[in-house]
Design a protein around this motif. Sequence first.
Motif, PDB file in Angstrom:
ATOM      1  N   LEU A  22       0.835  -1.214   0.000  1.00 19.73           N
ATOM      2  CA  LEU A  22       0.000   0.000   0.000  1.00 19.73           C
ATOM      3  C   LEU A  22       0.865   1.257   0.000  1.00 19.73           C
ATOM      4  O   LEU A  22       0.544   2.246  -0.664  1.00 19.73           O
ATOM      5  CB  LEU A  22      -0.928  -0.010   1.223  1.00 19.73           C
ATOM      6  N   ARG A  23       1.980   1.229   0.750  1.00 22.17           N
ATOM      7  CA  ARG A  23       2.887   2.393   0.769  1.00 22.17           C
ATOM      8  C   ARG A  23       3.500   2.618  -0.605  1.00 22.17           C
ATOM      9  O   ARG A  23       3.542   3.763  -1.096  1.00 22.17           O
ATOM     10  CB  ARG A  23       3.983   2.171   1.810  1.00 22.17           C
ATOM     11  N   GLU A  24       3.972   1.533  -1.220  1.00 18.20           N
ATOM     12  CA  GLU A  24       4.611   1.665  -2.536  1.00 18.20           C
ATOM     13  C   GLU A  24       3.600   2.105  -3.591  1.00 18.20           C
ATOM     14  O   GLU A  24       3.935   2.872  -4.491  1.00 18.20           O
ATOM     15  CB  GLU A  24       5.266   0.341  -2.915  1.00 18.20           C
ATOM     16  N   ARG A  25       2.377   1.603  -3.476  1.00 13.59           N
ATOM     17  CA  ARG A  25       1.332   2.011  -4.423  1.00 13.59           C
ATOM     18  C   ARG A  25       1.042   3.503  -4.307  1.00 13.59           C
ATOM     19  O   ARG A  25       0.753   4.183  -5.306  1.00 13.59           O
ATOM     20  CB  ARG A  25       0.053   1.208  -4.187  1.00 13.59           C
ATOM     21  N   ALA A  26       1.138   4.014  -3.071  1.00 13.75           N
ATOM     22  CA  ALA A  26       0.895   5.443  -2.834  1.00 13.75           C
ATOM     23  C   ALA A  26       2.090   6.295  -3.238  1.00 13.75           C
ATOM     24  O   ALA A  26       2.012   7.537  -3.232  1.00 13.75           O
ATOM     25  CB  ALA A  26       0.570   5.672  -1.359  1.00 13.75           C
ATOM     26  N   GLY A  27       3.206   5.661  -3.586  1.00 13.77           N
ATOM     27  CA  GLY A  27       4.389   6.401  -4.006  1.00 13.77           C
ATOM     28  C   GLY A  27       5.116   7.082  -2.865  1.00 13.77           C
ATOM     29  O   GLY A  27       5.782   8.102  -3.076  1.00 13.77           O
ATOM     30  N   VAL A  28       5.035   6.512  -1.672  1.00 15.13           N
ATOM     31  CA  VAL A  28       5.680   7.106  -0.495  1.00 15.13           C
ATOM     32  C   VAL A  28       6.924   6.288  -0.141  1.00 15.13           C
ATOM     33  O   VAL A  28       6.841   5.075   0.055  1.00 15.13           O
ATOM     34  CB  VAL A  28       4.720   7.125   0.724  1.00 15.13           C
ATOM     35  N   GLU A  29       8.077   6.956  -0.081  1.00 11.29           N
ATOM     36  CA  GLU A  29       9.316   6.273   0.277  1.00 11.29           C
ATOM     37  C   GLU A  29       9.291   5.847   1.736  1.00 11.29           C
ATOM     38  O   GLU A  29       8.605   6.456   2.568  1.00 11.29           O
ATOM     39  CB  GLU A  29      10.518   7.191   0.032  1.00 11.29           C
ATOM     40  N   ILE A  65      -2.104   8.230   5.672  1.00  6.20           N
ATOM     41  CA  ILE A  65      -0.963   8.701   4.880  1.00  6.20           C
ATOM     42  C   ILE A  65      -0.940   8.049   3.505  1.00  6.20           C
ATOM     43  O   ILE A  65      -0.591   8.681   2.500  1.00  6.20           O
ATOM     44  CB  ILE A  65       0.348   8.423   5.645  1.00  6.20           C
ATOM     45  N   TYR A  66      -1.356   6.775   3.424  1.00  7.25           N
ATOM     46  CA  TYR A  66      -1.336   6.057   2.146  1.00  7.25           C
ATOM     47  C   TYR A  66      -2.613   6.261   1.333  1.00  7.25           C
ATOM     48  O   TYR A  66      -2.715   5.769   0.205  1.00  7.25           O
ATOM     49  CB  TYR A  66      -1.131   4.557   2.381  1.00  7.25           C
ATOM     50  N   GLY A  67      -3.573   6.982   1.908  1.00  6.69           N
ATOM     51  CA  GLY A  67      -4.816   7.258   1.197  1.00  6.69           C
ATOM     52  C   GLY A  67      -5.668   6.031   0.955  1.00  6.69           C
ATOM     53  O   GLY A  67      -6.272   5.881  -0.110  1.00  6.69           O
ATOM     54  N   VAL A  68      -5.714   5.142   1.948  1.00  6.55           N
ATOM     55  CA  VAL A  68      -6.460   3.887   1.814  1.00  6.55           C
ATOM     56  C   VAL A  68      -7.736   3.952   2.635  1.00  6.55           C
ATOM     57  O   VAL A  68      -7.722   4.388   3.793  1.00  6.55           O
ATOM     58  CB  VAL A  68      -5.611   2.689   2.281  1.00  6.55           C
ATOM     59  N   SER A  69      -8.847   3.503   2.055  1.00 11.02           N
ATOM     60  CA  SER A  69     -10.130   3.500   2.774  1.00 11.02           C
ATOM     61  C   SER A  69     -10.958   2.295   2.334  1.00 11.02           C
ATOM     62  O   SER A  69     -10.499   1.459   1.553  1.00 11.02           O
ATOM     63  CB  SER A  69     -10.893   4.806   2.488  1.00 11.02           C
TER      64      SER A  69
END
Length: 275
Positions: A22-29, A65-69
């Motif tokens: 989920l973090r990588e999908r959101a493009g967050v290092e 932070i990852y924009g997941v809902s």
Amino acid sequence: MNSTDPGPVVQRLIFGARARELRERAGVELEAANAALGWYRGKLSKVETGQLATKPRECDEMLRIYGVSGHEAEQLRSLAADGRRSAAPERVTDFGRQYVALERDSTEIRMVYNEIPGIFHTVEYASAQLMRSPVIPGAQVAGMAHARRERGERLRCAKAEVLAVLGMEALYREAGGREVLANQLQRLVELGELPNVSIRVVPWSAGAVAGLCNPFTLLWIEPANARIAYTETLTGADYLKTTDSYSLAFEQAGDLALGEQASQDELKRRITELE
């Protein structure tokens, strides 16, 4: 091993892998996410590798932070809750608790050792070995020795495949004396006859074997889609998710080892020699 409930340790591995996706999908290092969460350096890495569980508010902050809902968020919260459960107590060293939980839930276990691994121990052999440890209190030896035997007994009804390659030296280490070793080797013969257990011996003539100089266990944990290499020192242990070198070392040891029947014959020959 291979229980219906994967257990909290495996659930943490599953949670960590999903959280990383989920973090990588959101493009967050990784470091940026760790800083945004306000965690100490390296904490998120430990969460993503299954070493730490997250509290409810920590999981919610990750989702924000990852924009997941929606369904994905509820799925991650459920995994986090399962990972926070307490694992069943085991009579092992503190650093070995996670290993025993992973061992129980593994679908395949591969090991290369220059001594007899604990999962194969008799109570007497385990006691003799544990009594020599400078880090295990004498009062805990009896309980830990019986726990090792119980781990071996689980193999009789486990679905996990166990492949063990042992150095010839393991057949000569007289922990507890000749009779104790003879009984220990007889247990290896019996466990080696189980359909899901393979025990092979590397002969003296094989020469240098990388795995015997650096003993290890490879664990395949299907529910978490994880492969882990486990190595142990006198006072601690490492859980490595980069396993290519260990897989190659296992293959090398297997290529140099005797076949299963020849290994059984070698065990029986040594038992006769000890009697």
